[in-house]
Design an enzyme around this catalytic site. Structure first.
Site, mmCIF file in Angstrom:
data_model
loop_
_atom_site.group_PDB
_atom_site.id
_atom_site.type_symbol
_atom_site.label_atom_id
_atom_site.label_comp_id
_atom_site.label_asym_id
_atom_site.label_seq_id
_atom_site.Cartn_x
_atom_site.Cartn_y
_atom_site.Cartn_z
ATOM 1 N N TYR A 141 13.997 -6.178 16.319
ATOM 2 C CA TYR A 141 13.797 -5.886 14.832
ATOM 3 C C TYR A 141 15.081 -6.699 14.266
ATOM 4 O O TYR A 141 14.608 -7.774 13.322
ATOM 5 C CB TYR A 141 14.014 -4.657 14.375
ATOM 6 C CG TYR A 141 13.962 -4.301 13.118
ATOM 7 C CD1 TYR A 141 12.617 -4.532 12.321
ATOM 8 C CD2 TYR A 141 14.974 -4.045 12.145
ATOM 9 C CE1 TYR A 141 12.963 -4.275 11.058
ATOM 10 C CE2 TYR A 141 14.941 -3.796 11.008
ATOM 11 C CZ TYR A 141 14.052 -3.970 10.130
ATOM 12 O OH TYR A 141 13.838 -3.622 8.978
ATOM 13 N N SER A 160 0.893 -1.117 0.101
ATOM 14 C CA SER A 160 0.148 -0.133 -0.037
ATOM 15 C C SER A 160 0.753 1.135 0.076
ATOM 16 O O SER A 160 0.351 2.269 -0.345
ATOM 17 C CB SER A 160 -0.966 -0.078 1.323
ATOM 18 O OG SER A 160 -0.258 0.017 2.650
ATOM 19 N N LYS A 174 14.810 -10.149 11.608
ATOM 20 C CA LYS A 174 15.518 -10.228 10.146
ATOM 21 C C LYS A 174 16.316 -11.337 10.196
ATOM 22 O O LYS A 174 16.595 -11.894 9.255
ATOM 23 C CB LYS A 174 16.078 -8.813 9.994
ATOM 24 C CG LYS A 174 14.864 -7.722 9.491
ATOM 25 C CD LYS A 174 13.921 -8.130 8.465
ATOM 26 C CE LYS A 174 13.089 -6.948 8.174
ATOM 27 N NZ LYS A 174 12.170 -7.262 6.900
ATOM 28 N N SER A 214 14.758 -8.210 3.222
ATOM 29 C CA SER A 214 15.430 -8.200 4.518
ATOM 30 C C SER A 214 15.709 -6.750 4.929
ATOM 31 O O SER A 214 15.205 -5.845 4.455
ATOM 32 C CB SER A 214 16.452 -9.256 4.703
ATOM 33 O OG SER A 214 17.034 -9.394 5.639
#
Length: 283
Positions: free
Chosen positions: A147, A16, A151, A133
């Site tokens: 975070y 989006s 990843k 990534s």
């Protein structure tokens, strides 16, 4: 490409805005039949591709979205796994629930969609999966522990998957980037530890700059993905951007102590030396 029937069918999660939208838009302009996803498509601006509802955290939502693409197009040739979120906070501040929420989108969300598209790809003996990534997945920085962990997990899943599905004609690639204008919002810990307040705030400000106006153009990622899809024998990993490439090279070439000193100095989160990296390796 002459018709939608012969056009490769691409599913782009998180399309989006930001990186996903740029990638989906470029692929659509190049003749791919693109289905993008958003948790709330009705709130997204008009796009030159079909936008479907999808919450990667929900099994039923993933199954319904993939089924809709298969119903409409008959197949999925390419998955661009891009949907993600970001949490900024010290490890000590991060609750189990906050870490789980980070993993749920960035790792388990990607896994859900991969698992949903793989059976048909495997039967057809062809397909591409490109996982978006982050440099943090290779080089974890301070205050991005959760975070970076998500990843790291995405990197491991994707590499294992690449080996497993290669005999079935499916190629898997990771694109590792840093500092793109994603406009991604940053979640923060519900409980703050004052000891980390100042450097954590500096890190957040840095991240907001490089994901805002000071960051790289999302078109760079879109172009990289297009190149990956055009390559009949794509690599497993692509590091995007000069700064990211230099950082990866530094991590490989410098001693651990020198790398830590370099990273701490480059980030500029602490006013005074912290003692990081001053102990000799092996001591």
């Amino acid at each position: 490409m002459d018709s939608t029937a012969s056009s490769p069918v691409v599913l782009v999660t998180g399309a989006s805005s930001g990186l996903g939208r740029a990638t989906a838009t470029l692929l659509a302009s190049q003749g791919y039949r693109v289905f993008g996803t958003s948790r709330t498509p009705s709130r997204a601006p008009e796009a030159p591709f079909t936008l479907l509802p999808l919450d990667v955290r929900d099994d039923a939502s993933v199954e319904a979205c993939v089924a809709e693409v298969l119903r409409a197009a008959g197949r999925i040739d390419v998955l661009i796994s891009n949907a993600g979120c970001a949490f900024v906070g010290a490890v000590e501040e991060t609750s189990i629930a906050e870490a789980q929420a980070q993993m749920e989108t960035n790792c388990f969300g990607a896994l859900r969609v991969m698992r949903a598209v793989l059976p048909a790809m495997r039967v057809r003996q062809r397909g591409r999966i490109v996982a978006i990534s982050s440099l943090a997945g290779l080089l974890p920085p301070p205050f991005l522990g959760a975070y970076a962990a998500s990843k790291h997990a995405l990197e491991a899943l994707s590499e294992s998957l690449a080996y497993e599905v290669r005999p079935h004609g499916v190629h898997v690639s990771l694109v590792e980037l840093d500092g793109m204008r994603t406009g991604i919002p940053f979640a923060r810990p519900s409980r703050r530890e004052p000891s980390y307040a100042e450097p954590s705030a500096r890190m957040l400000a840095r991240l907001e700059r490089i994901t805002g106006d000071a960051g790289g153009d999302p078109a760079e990622l879109a172009g990289c993905v297009l190149d990956v899809l055009a390559n009949p024998a794509p690599a497993l990993r692509y590091v995007l951007g000069k700064e990211a490439t230099l950082a990866v090279a530094a991590r490989r070439q410098l001693s651990e102590a020198d790398y830590i000193r370099t990273m701490v100095g480059r980030l500029g989160l602490w006013d005074a030396p912290t003692g990081a990296g001053t102990r000799r390796e092996g001591a």
